[in-house]
Motif scaffolding. Structure first.
Motif, PDB file in Angstrom:
ATOM      1  N   TYR A  58       0.876  -1.176   0.000  1.00  0.00           N
ATOM      2  CA  TYR A  58       0.000   0.000   0.000  1.00  0.00           C
ATOM      3  C   TYR A  58       0.909   1.221   0.000  1.00  0.00           C
ATOM      4  O   TYR A  58       1.546   1.556   0.997  1.00  0.00           O
ATOM      5  CB  TYR A  58      -0.921   0.005   1.219  1.00  0.00           C
ATOM      6  CG  TYR A  58      -1.846   1.204   1.251  1.00  0.00           C
ATOM      7  CD1 TYR A  58      -2.891   1.317   0.342  1.00  0.00           C
ATOM      8  CD2 TYR A  58      -1.650   2.227   2.182  1.00  0.00           C
ATOM      9  CE1 TYR A  58      -3.736   2.417   0.363  1.00  0.00           C
ATOM     10  CE2 TYR A  58      -2.484   3.327   2.208  1.00  0.00           C
ATOM     11  CZ  TYR A  58      -3.526   3.415   1.294  1.00  0.00           C
ATOM     12  OH  TYR A  58      -4.356   4.509   1.306  1.00  0.00           O
ATOM     13  N   ILE A  59       0.986   1.879  -1.143  1.00  0.00           N
ATOM     14  CA  ILE A  59       1.930   2.974  -1.318  1.00  0.00           C
ATOM     15  C   ILE A  59       1.309   4.285  -0.852  1.00  0.00           C
ATOM     16  O   ILE A  59       0.213   4.652  -1.279  1.00  0.00           O
ATOM     17  CB  ILE A  59       2.363   3.078  -2.795  1.00  0.00           C
ATOM     18  CG1 ILE A  59       2.883   1.721  -3.281  1.00  0.00           C
ATOM     19  CG2 ILE A  59       3.416   4.140  -2.966  1.00  0.00           C
ATOM     20  CD1 ILE A  59       3.976   1.126  -2.445  1.00  0.00           C
ATOM     21  N   GLU A  60       2.045   5.000   0.004  1.00  0.00           N
ATOM     22  CA  GLU A  60       1.553   6.259   0.567  1.00  0.00           C
ATOM     23  C   GLU A  60       2.746   7.064   1.090  1.00  0.00           C
ATOM     24  O   GLU A  60       3.891   6.613   1.034  1.00  0.00           O
ATOM     25  CB  GLU A  60       0.586   5.961   1.710  1.00  0.00           C
ATOM     26  CG  GLU A  60       1.240   5.139   2.825  1.00  0.00           C
ATOM     27  CD  GLU A  60       0.290   4.783   3.935  1.00  0.00           C
ATOM     28  OE1 GLU A  60      -0.780   5.410   4.029  1.00  0.00           O
ATOM     29  OE2 GLU A  60       0.627   3.896   4.739  1.00  0.00           O
ATOM     30  N   LYS A  61       2.463   8.250   1.603  1.00  0.00           N
ATOM     31  CA  LYS A  61       3.501   9.019   2.276  1.00  0.00           C
ATOM     32  C   LYS A  61       3.768   8.411   3.641  1.00  0.00           C
ATOM     33  O   LYS A  61       2.854   8.201   4.429  1.00  0.00           O
ATOM     34  CB  LYS A  61       3.070  10.483   2.429  1.00  0.00           C
ATOM     35  CG  LYS A  61       3.203  11.302   1.161  1.00  0.00           C
ATOM     36  CD  LYS A  61       2.946  12.771   1.440  1.00  0.00           C
ATOM     37  CE  LYS A  61       3.178  13.611   0.173  1.00  0.00           C
ATOM     38  NZ  LYS A  61       2.954  15.052   0.417  1.00  0.00           N
ATOM     39  N   VAL A  62       5.029   8.115   3.900  1.00  0.00           N
ATOM     40  CA  VAL A  62       5.405   7.433   5.131  1.00  0.00           C
ATOM     41  C   VAL A  62       6.180   8.403   6.023  1.00  0.00           C
ATOM     42  O   VAL A  62       7.162   9.014   5.586  1.00  0.00           O
ATOM     43  CB  VAL A  62       6.278   6.196   4.820  1.00  0.00           C
ATOM     44  CG1 VAL A  62       6.742   5.541   6.112  1.00  0.00           C
ATOM     45  CG2 VAL A  62       5.503   5.208   3.965  1.00  0.00           C
TER      46      VAL A  62
ATOM     47  N   GLU B 149       9.743  12.514   5.459  1.00  0.00           N
ATOM     48  CA  GLU B 149       8.777  11.648   4.786  1.00  0.00           C
ATOM     49  C   GLU B 149       9.338  11.050   3.500  1.00  0.00           C
ATOM     50  O   GLU B 149      10.181  11.662   2.836  1.00  0.00           O
ATOM     51  CB  GLU B 149       7.497  12.431   4.436  1.00  0.00           C
ATOM     52  CG  GLU B 149       6.649  12.829   5.626  1.00  0.00           C
ATOM     53  CD  GLU B 149       5.369  13.525   5.195  1.00  0.00           C
ATOM     54  OE1 GLU B 149       5.319  14.005   4.032  1.00  0.00           O
ATOM     55  OE2 GLU B 149       4.418  13.580   5.983  1.00  0.00           O
TER      56      GLU B 149
ATOM     57  N   ILE C 299       7.854   8.266   0.093  1.00  0.00           N
ATOM     58  CA  ILE C 299       6.706   7.569  -0.481  1.00  0.00           C
ATOM     59  C   ILE C 299       7.065   6.093  -0.578  1.00  0.00           C
ATOM     60  O   ILE C 299       7.976   5.714  -1.308  1.00  0.00           O
ATOM     61  CB  ILE C 299       6.347   8.130  -1.871  1.00  0.00           C
ATOM     62  CG1 ILE C 299       5.976   9.604  -1.750  1.00  0.00           C
ATOM     63  CG2 ILE C 299       5.209   7.338  -2.484  1.00  0.00           C
ATOM     64  CD1 ILE C 299       5.686  10.265  -3.079  1.00  0.00           C
TER      65      ILE C 299
ATOM     66  N   ASP D 233       5.734   1.880   1.277  1.00  0.00           N
ATOM     67  CA  ASP D 233       4.792   1.110   2.083  1.00  0.00           C
ATOM     68  C   ASP D 233       5.253   1.167   3.538  1.00  0.00           C
ATOM     69  O   ASP D 233       6.323   0.670   3.876  1.00  0.00           O
ATOM     70  CB  ASP D 233       4.747  -0.343   1.598  1.00  0.00           C
ATOM     71  CG  ASP D 233       3.745  -1.180   2.371  1.00  0.00           C
ATOM     72  OD1 ASP D 233       4.051  -1.556   3.518  1.00  0.00           O
ATOM     73  OD2 ASP D 233       2.654  -1.440   1.841  1.00  0.00           O
TER      74      ASP D 233
ATOM     75  N   SER E 233       4.405   0.294  -8.459  1.00  0.00           N
ATOM     76  CA  SER E 233       2.978   0.005  -8.558  1.00  0.00           C
ATOM     77  C   SER E 233       2.670  -0.947  -9.689  1.00  0.00           C
ATOM     78  O   SER E 233       1.658  -1.630  -9.699  1.00  0.00           O
ATOM     79  CB  SER E 233       2.201   1.315  -8.737  1.00  0.00           C
ATOM     80  OG  SER E 233       2.479   2.200  -7.682  1.00  0.00           O
TER      81      SER E 233
END
Length: 334
Positions: free
Chosen positions: A177-181, A213, A215, A217, A332
Motif C-alpha cells: 500500500y503505497i503512501e507518504k510514510v 517523509e 513515499i 509502504d 505500482s
C-alpha cells in the motif's frame, strides 16, 4: 543448427557418398560402362542431393529451432507445431509432462498457501498471550527481574515478527500500500519497542531527519528499519546510534550508523545471504542470519537499495536509498 543437422543426418550423407563412389569405381573397372556418363550422373546427383538437404533442413529444423529457443517456462505455445511423426511423439511427451508439472506446481502452491495460512494464524494466536505477558511484566516491581523478563519477551517478539514477515515476503507484492510514510513516527515506535534492550546495553539514539517523509509502504519500511536497528543494537555496546535522512538529486537517503564491532571485510559481500551470521563470532547462537536477508528482499520489492559501509572495530553504517518520485510508478506496476 546447420552443424547439428548435418551431424544428425551424417549416416544418410555417408551412405549417399559411398554409393556415388561405388558407381564411379564400378565404371572405372568395367570398360563396358562409360566413365564420363557415370561422372555426369554423379554430378547431377550431388546437385539434387544438396538441394534436397537444403529443403529438408528448412522443413525439419523449424520444430527443433523453436525448442532450442524455448525458455522452459511451461508455455508450449511458442513452440512450432510438430509435422513429422517423430516430432509429434516429442510434442505429445512434452505436453503431457508440462501438464503434469503445472498440476504438481498448483498442488505445491496450494500446500504452501495452506502452510502459510496455518503458520500466520498460529503466530497471531501466540501474539495474544505474548501481549498479555507484556502487561503482566509491566506490573512487576522488581526492576532487575522486570528488565530480564522484558528482554526475553522482546527476543520472542522479534523472532515471531521475523517469522511472520518471512512467510509474507513471497506474497509481498499483493500486500503493498503505497503512501507518504512518516519516518520519524516509524523510528520513534521502533526505538520504543527496543527500549528495554537499549537500556540494558547502555545504547542511545541521535536522530537528524532533514527529510521526514518518503513515499513507500509504511509497514514494510518499518520492518526494514527494525532489522537495521536490531542489527545495530546487537553488535554495539554503550554507545549512541546515529540515524539521519537527507536528499541528494531528489533521492532520499536514510543512514543508520553504529559504533560497534563492525563487519569483517571478507564478510561484507555475504551479510545479505540467507542464514549467514558471521565468521568473526561464529559461536553466536542467538543470530539466525535471517534479518538482513529478509530486509534486502523486502527492500528490493520496494525499489529501495541497501548499501553498507563498515570497518572492524569502528562500527557499521547501513544506507537506504529510496526511489525517486518519478521512478516510483514502477513499483505500482510490478
Amino acid at each position: 543448427m546447420l552443424r547439428k543437422y548435418l551431424i544428425e543426418r551424417w549416416s544418410w550423407i555417408s551412405l549417399f557418398l559411398f554409393l556415388q563412389l561405388l558407381f564411379v569405381f564400378v565404371a572405372f573397372i568395367d570398360s563396358a560402362i562409360p566413365l564420363t556418363s557415370i561422372l555426369y550422373m554423379v554430378f547431377l546427383s550431388f546437385i539434387i542431393f544438396i538441394l534436397f538437404i537444403v529443403m529438408r533442413y528448412q522443413k525439419e529444423t523449424k520444430f527443433y529451432k523453436s525448442m532450442d529457443e524455448w525458455e522452459a517456462d511451461l508455455d508450449l505455445s511458442r513452440i512450432t507445431a510438430a509435422e513429422s511423426p517423430f516430432e509429434k511423439i516429442i510434442e505429445d511427451s512434452m505436453t503431457n509432462q508440462t501438464e503434469q508439472l503445472k498440476k504438481n506446481a498448483s498442488l505445491h502452491l496450494m500446500s504452501l498457501e495452506k502452510e502459510k495460512d496455518e503458520l500466520l494464524s498460529w503466530i497471531h494466536e501466540v501474539k495474544t498471550p505474548l501481549t498479555a505477558m507484556n502487561l503482566i511484566i509491566d506490573r512487576i516491581e522488581d526492576e532487575k527481574l522486570k528488565a530480564q523478563l522484558t528482554h526475553e519477551w522482546l527476543r520472542i517478539h522479534l523472532l515471531l515478527d521475523t517469522q511472520l514477515h518471512q512467510k509474507r515476503i513471497p506474497f509481498m507484492k499483493n500486500d503493498l500500500y503505497i503512501e507518504k510514510v512518516d519516518l520519524h513516527s516509524i523510528l520513534v515506535k521502533e526505538i520504543k519497542t527496543l527500549q528495554s534492550w537499549c537500556m540494558q546495553k547502555g545504547i542511545g539514539f541521535d536522530m537528524d531527519l532533514k527529510v521526514p517523509e518518503v513515499i513507500s509502504d509504511g509497514k514494510w519500511v518499518a520492518f526494514i528499519i527494525r532489522q537495521l536497528l536490531t542489527n545495530a543494537i546487537k553488535y554495539s555496546d554503550a554507545s549512541d546510534i546515529y540515524i539521519k535522512t537527507y536528499e541528494i538529486n531528489k533521492q532520499v537517503y536514510l543512514e543508520v550508523e553504529d559504533f560497534g564491532r563492525g563487519i569483517d571485510p571478507k564478510d561484507l559481500p555475504r551479510i545479505f545471504e540467507k542464514g549467514f551470521t558471521s565468521t568473526t563470532d561464529h559461536q553466536d547462537h542467538a543470530a539466525t542470519g535471517m534479518g538482513l536477508y529478509l530486509a534486502k528482499k523486502a527492500a528490493k520489492s520496494l525499489s529501495i537499495s541497501i548499501n553498507v559501509e563498515s570497518k572492524p572495530g569502528t562500527g557499521t553504517t547501513f544506507i537506504l536509498a529510496f526511489p525517486r518520485k518519478n521512478e516510483f510508478h514502477q513499483i505500482s506496476c510490478m
